[in-house]
Write a protein that holds these residues in place. Structure first.
Motif, PDB file in Angstrom:
ATOM      1  N   LEU A  33     -73.471 -45.263  -0.999  1.00 51.63           N
ATOM      2  CA  LEU A  33     -73.899 -43.971  -0.407  1.00 51.63           C
ATOM      3  C   LEU A  33     -75.279 -44.333   0.069  1.00 51.63           C
ATOM      4  O   LEU A  33     -76.172 -44.679  -0.535  1.00 51.63           O
ATOM      5  CB  LEU A  33     -73.596 -42.842  -1.010  1.00 51.63           C
ATOM      6  CG  LEU A  33     -72.265 -42.322  -1.763  1.00 51.63           C
ATOM      7  CD1 LEU A  33     -72.182 -41.246  -2.470  1.00 51.63           C
ATOM      8  CD2 LEU A  33     -71.449 -42.185  -0.299  1.00 51.63           C
ATOM      9  N   GLY A  34     -75.506 -43.563   1.197  1.00 51.25           N
ATOM     10  CA  GLY A  34     -77.009 -43.581   1.467  1.00 51.25           C
ATOM     11  C   GLY A  34     -77.135 -43.243   3.059  1.00 51.25           C
ATOM     12  O   GLY A  34     -76.267 -43.266   3.909  1.00 51.25           O
ATOM     13  N   ALA A  35     -78.222 -42.486   3.208  1.00 47.77           N
ATOM     14  CA  ALA A  35     -78.619 -41.839   4.828  1.00 47.77           C
ATOM     15  C   ALA A  35     -78.583 -43.030   5.668  1.00 47.77           C
ATOM     16  O   ALA A  35     -78.706 -44.311   5.412  1.00 47.77           O
ATOM     17  CB  ALA A  35     -79.891 -41.147   4.619  1.00 47.77           C
ATOM     18  N   ASN A  36     -78.484 -42.457   6.966  1.00 50.59           N
ATOM     19  CA  ASN A  36     -78.657 -43.386   7.976  1.00 50.59           C
ATOM     20  C   ASN A  36     -79.938 -44.182   7.868  1.00 50.59           C
ATOM     21  O   ASN A  36     -81.073 -43.398   7.683  1.00 50.59           O
ATOM     22  CB  ASN A  36     -79.037 -42.586   9.189  1.00 50.59           C
ATOM     23  CG  ASN A  36     -78.167 -43.283  10.363  1.00 50.59           C
ATOM     24  OD1 ASN A  36     -78.134 -44.302  10.463  1.00 50.59           O
ATOM     25  ND2 ASN A  36     -78.143 -42.327  11.757  1.00 50.59           N
ATOM     26  N   GLY A  37     -79.858 -45.524   8.309  1.00 47.49           N
ATOM     27  CA  GLY A  37     -81.117 -46.535   7.887  1.00 47.49           C
ATOM     28  C   GLY A  37     -81.552 -46.838   6.741  1.00 47.49           C
ATOM     29  O   GLY A  37     -82.716 -47.619   6.411  1.00 47.49           O
ATOM     30  N   ALA A  38     -80.600 -46.457   5.601  1.00 49.67           N
ATOM     31  CA  ALA A  38     -80.977 -46.843   4.437  1.00 49.67           C
ATOM     32  C   ALA A  38     -80.773 -48.445   3.672  1.00 49.67           C
ATOM     33  O   ALA A  38     -81.598 -48.916   2.934  1.00 49.67           O
ATOM     34  CB  ALA A  38     -79.997 -45.931   3.355  1.00 49.67           C
ATOM     35  N   GLY A  39     -80.095 -49.278   4.918  1.00 53.26           N
ATOM     36  CA  GLY A  39     -80.002 -50.460   4.649  1.00 53.26           C
ATOM     37  C   GLY A  39     -78.697 -51.011   4.068  1.00 53.26           C
ATOM     38  O   GLY A  39     -78.280 -51.993   3.811  1.00 53.26           O
ATOM     39  N   LYS A  40     -77.636 -50.107   4.506  1.00 54.39           N
ATOM     40  CA  LYS A  40     -76.168 -50.341   3.972  1.00 54.39           C
ATOM     41  C   LYS A  40     -75.496 -51.573   4.671  1.00 54.39           C
ATOM     42  O   LYS A  40     -75.166 -52.433   4.148  1.00 54.39           O
ATOM     43  CB  LYS A  40     -75.512 -49.077   4.028  1.00 54.39           C
ATOM     44  CG  LYS A  40     -75.818 -47.833   3.343  1.00 54.39           C
ATOM     45  CD  LYS A  40     -75.200 -46.539   3.631  1.00 54.39           C
ATOM     46  CE  LYS A  40     -74.985 -46.172   4.934  1.00 54.39           C
ATOM     47  NZ  LYS A  40     -76.134 -45.651   5.479  1.00 54.39           N
ATOM     48  N   THR A  41     -75.854 -51.261   6.012  1.00 51.67           N
ATOM     49  CA  THR A  41     -75.074 -52.544   6.853  1.00 51.67           C
ATOM     50  C   THR A  41     -75.855 -53.878   6.588  1.00 51.67           C
ATOM     51  O   THR A  41     -74.931 -54.699   6.364  1.00 51.67           O
ATOM     52  CB  THR A  41     -74.949 -52.164   8.108  1.00 51.67           C
ATOM     53  OG1 THR A  41     -74.251 -50.739   8.545  1.00 51.67           O
ATOM     54  CG2 THR A  41     -74.608 -53.234   9.133  1.00 51.67           C
ATOM     55  N   THR A  42     -77.145 -53.742   6.506  1.00 54.35           N
ATOM     56  CA  THR A  42     -77.854 -55.003   6.177  1.00 54.35           C
ATOM     57  C   THR A  42     -77.281 -55.439   4.966  1.00 54.35           C
ATOM     58  O   THR A  42     -77.155 -56.866   4.879  1.00 54.35           O
ATOM     59  CB  THR A  42     -79.134 -54.769   6.256  1.00 54.35           C
ATOM     60  OG1 THR A  42     -79.563 -54.092   7.394  1.00 54.35           O
ATOM     61  CG2 THR A  42     -79.975 -55.871   5.907  1.00 54.35           C
ATOM     62  N   ALA A 200     -63.032 -43.622  -4.995  1.00 54.46           N
ATOM     63  CA  ALA A 200     -63.894 -44.618  -5.415  1.00 54.46           C
ATOM     64  C   ALA A 200     -63.849 -44.636  -6.962  1.00 54.46           C
ATOM     65  O   ALA A 200     -63.588 -43.533  -7.713  1.00 54.46           O
ATOM     66  CB  ALA A 200     -65.339 -44.552  -5.113  1.00 54.46           C
ATOM     67  N   ASP A 201     -64.152 -45.976  -7.630  1.00 52.73           N
ATOM     68  CA  ASP A 201     -64.264 -46.188  -8.941  1.00 52.73           C
ATOM     69  C   ASP A 201     -65.731 -45.851  -9.408  1.00 52.73           C
ATOM     70  O   ASP A 201     -66.096 -45.283 -10.322  1.00 52.73           O
ATOM     71  CB  ASP A 201     -63.770 -47.380  -9.522  1.00 52.73           C
ATOM     72  CG  ASP A 201     -62.328 -47.606  -9.242  1.00 52.73           C
ATOM     73  OD1 ASP A 201     -61.555 -46.592  -9.772  1.00 52.73           O
ATOM     74  OD2 ASP A 201     -61.589 -48.122  -8.291  1.00 52.73           O
ATOM     75  N   ASP A 202     -66.581 -46.627  -8.573  1.00 51.67           N
ATOM     76  CA  ASP A 202     -68.039 -46.584  -8.904  1.00 51.67           C
ATOM     77  C   ASP A 202     -68.770 -46.254  -7.780  1.00 51.67           C
ATOM     78  O   ASP A 202     -68.268 -46.462  -6.484  1.00 51.67           O
ATOM     79  CB  ASP A 202     -68.313 -48.138  -9.512  1.00 51.67           C
ATOM     80  CG  ASP A 202     -67.529 -48.685 -10.391  1.00 51.67           C
ATOM     81  OD1 ASP A 202     -67.532 -47.872 -11.666  1.00 51.67           O
ATOM     82  OD2 ASP A 202     -66.780 -49.352 -10.314  1.00 51.67           O
ATOM     83  N   VAL A 203     -70.194 -45.865  -7.783  1.00 54.53           N
ATOM     84  CA  VAL A 203     -70.867 -45.326  -6.897  1.00 54.53           C
ATOM     85  C   VAL A 203     -72.193 -45.827  -6.982  1.00 54.53           C
ATOM     86  O   VAL A 203     -72.822 -45.788  -8.058  1.00 54.53           O
ATOM     87  CB  VAL A 203     -71.016 -43.729  -7.156  1.00 54.53           C
ATOM     88  CG1 VAL A 203     -72.164 -43.205  -5.863  1.00 54.53           C
ATOM     89  CG2 VAL A 203     -69.848 -43.001  -6.656  1.00 54.53           C
ATOM     90  N   VAL A 204     -72.839 -46.295  -5.810  1.00 55.59           N
ATOM     91  CA  VAL A 204     -74.167 -46.569  -5.627  1.00 55.59           C
ATOM     92  C   VAL A 204     -74.749 -46.127  -4.680  1.00 55.59           C
ATOM     93  O   VAL A 204     -74.320 -45.730  -3.815  1.00 55.59           O
ATOM     94  CB  VAL A 204     -74.229 -48.187  -5.276  1.00 55.59           C
ATOM     95  CG1 VAL A 204     -75.695 -48.896  -5.214  1.00 55.59           C
ATOM     96  CG2 VAL A 204     -73.510 -49.150  -6.425  1.00 55.59           C
ATOM     97  N   VAL A 205     -76.056 -45.368  -4.973  1.00 50.37           N
ATOM     98  CA  VAL A 205     -76.955 -44.976  -3.821  1.00 50.37           C
ATOM     99  C   VAL A 205     -78.102 -45.704  -3.468  1.00 50.37           C
ATOM    100  O   VAL A 205     -78.719 -46.162  -4.451  1.00 50.37           O
ATOM    101  CB  VAL A 205     -77.385 -43.331  -4.518  1.00 50.37           C
ATOM    102  CG1 VAL A 205     -78.168 -42.678  -3.443  1.00 50.37           C
ATOM    103  CG2 VAL A 205     -76.319 -42.528  -4.956  1.00 50.37           C
ATOM    104  N   VAL A 206     -78.120 -45.829  -2.247  1.00 49.09           N
ATOM    105  CA  VAL A 206     -79.255 -46.494  -1.669  1.00 49.09           C
ATOM    106  C   VAL A 206     -80.220 -45.584  -0.741  1.00 49.09           C
ATOM    107  O   VAL A 206     -79.685 -44.805  -0.047  1.00 49.09           O
ATOM    108  CB  VAL A 206     -78.725 -47.701  -0.617  1.00 49.09           C
ATOM    109  CG1 VAL A 206     -79.855 -48.578  -0.179  1.00 49.09           C
ATOM    110  CG2 VAL A 206     -77.895 -48.794  -1.490  1.00 49.09           C
ATOM    111  N   ASN A 207     -81.436 -45.573  -1.215  1.00 49.98           N
ATOM    112  CA  ASN A 207     -82.413 -44.777  -0.642  1.00 49.98           C
ATOM    113  C   ASN A 207     -83.636 -45.722   0.040  1.00 49.98           C
ATOM    114  O   ASN A 207     -84.115 -46.514  -0.839  1.00 49.98           O
ATOM    115  CB  ASN A 207     -83.005 -43.803  -1.420  1.00 49.98           C
ATOM    116  CG  ASN A 207     -83.971 -42.756  -0.795  1.00 49.98           C
ATOM    117  OD1 ASN A 207     -83.728 -42.524   0.241  1.00 49.98           O
ATOM    118  ND2 ASN A 207     -84.888 -42.537  -1.661  1.00 49.98           N
ATOM    119  N   ARG A 208     -83.754 -45.681   1.333  1.00 49.58           N
ATOM    120  CA  ARG A 208     -84.841 -46.258   1.937  1.00 49.58           C
ATOM    121  C   ARG A 208     -84.833 -47.973   1.350  1.00 49.58           C
ATOM    122  O   ARG A 208     -85.920 -48.534   0.982  1.00 49.58           O
ATOM    123  CB  ARG A 208     -86.156 -45.864   1.637  1.00 49.58           C
ATOM    124  CG  ARG A 208     -86.169 -44.460   2.228  1.00 49.58           C
ATOM    125  CD  ARG A 208     -87.633 -43.694   1.955  1.00 49.58           C
ATOM    126  NE  ARG A 208     -87.644 -42.288   1.946  1.00 49.58           N
ATOM    127  CZ  ARG A 208     -87.769 -42.034   3.340  1.00 49.58           C
ATOM    128  NH1 ARG A 208     -88.392 -42.703   4.114  1.00 49.58           N
ATOM    129  NH2 ARG A 208     -87.883 -40.550   3.329  1.00 49.58           N
TER     130      ARG A 208
END
Ligand SMILES: Nc1ncnc2c1ncn2[C@@H]1O[C@H](COP(=O)(O)OP(=O)(O)O)[C@@H](O)[C@H]1O
Ligand SMILES: [Mg+2]
Length: 241
Positions: A33-42, A200-208
């Motif tokens: 999970l993470g907002a737009n631009g957080a780096g998820k796609t990268t 989901a089983d597990d969650v990771v949060v990505v911020n900036r």
């Protein structure tokens, strides 16, 4: 097991990912999970070998695959379902699936095709028609099917619910669950946190560009006010990108 360790990725002077650590396991859905631009796609593109990290590591069952070319990573069993599905609209459903199986032998391809049709009967019904005529939800299933054609051990999914109606989102998420239940490790990026957390089983949060939380889904849902803050933010940001 896929282990992303303290990953850093730069686009020139832009630091897109700066400290992401994520683990994906067979049979489990790991939701990022993470907002737009957080780096998820990268992050996903780096695991798939489409982007080169500046530091950190990506391990597959203990072996570093960092810097490997994308085709080699695919052959080793990591397949990416890209953001926006990217099915070939003017090709038939069958042709799209065949392309997904190009790394496999003809025999394996026929076997995979049967499995994909069992999982997604609509794709068998529509196999001779152009993929562009499928609905958004059906195109997402085709993107999953195309990915399954290479018989991957892991599938990286970039925002599979993007742009889909709520009823369709639940169907797509059910498909994601059924893929993991076949023993495949799923690493899924989603901005639709609620829909993703249902399966989901597990969650990771990505911020900036940094992973700031990881834990089992029940803990993420019930305990962390940090995560709830991000869930709120993600929900407000909507499904764009
Ligand atoms: N090809 C690119 N060139 C330059 N900057 C990029 C490129 N792709 C993404 N970025 C930047 O990297 C950051 C992370 O982007 P991205 O991984 O797409 O995030 P997310 O998928 O979480 O929305 C953003 O600031 C974005 O603007
Ligand atoms: Mg993205």
């Amino acid at each position: 097991m896929i282990e992303i360790r303290d990953l850093h990725v730069d686009y020139g002077k832009v630091s897109a990912v700066r400290g992401v650590s994520v683990t994906a396991r067979p049979g489990r859905v790991t939701l990022v999970l993470g907002a737009n631009g957080a780096g998820k796609t990268t992050t996903l593109r780096t695991v798939a070998g489409l982007t080169t990290p500046s530091s950190g590591d990506v391990l597959l069952d203990g072996e570093s695959i960092k810097g490997w070319p994308a085709h080699k990573i695919l052959k080793r069993g990591i397949s990416l379902v890209p953001e926006g599905r990217k099915v070939f609209g003017s090709l038939t459903v069958h042709e799209n699936l065949k392309i997904g199986g190009l790394v496999a032998s003809k025999k394996a391809r026929e076997e995979s095709m049967r499995t994909v049709f069992e999982m997604f009967p609509i794709l068998e019904e529509r196999q001779s028609g152009p993929a562009g005529l499928l609905s958004g939800g059906e195109q997402q299933m085709l993107a999953f099917g195309r990915s399954l054609m290479s018989q991957p051990g892991y599938i990286l999914m970039d925002e599979p619910s993007m742009g889909l109606a709520p009823a369709v989102v639940d169907r797509v998420m059910a498909s994601v669950r059924s893929i993991a239940d076949r023993g495949i490790g799923v690493l899924m990026v989603e901005q639709n946190a609620e829909a993703g957390m249902k399966i989901a089983d597990d969650v990771v949060v990505v911020n900036r560009g940094e992973s700031v939380y990881s834990g089992p889904v029940d803990e993420a849902r019930n305990h962390s006010s940090v995560v709830l803050a991000f869930l709120g933010e993600a929900a407000l940001t909507g499904t764009d990108n």
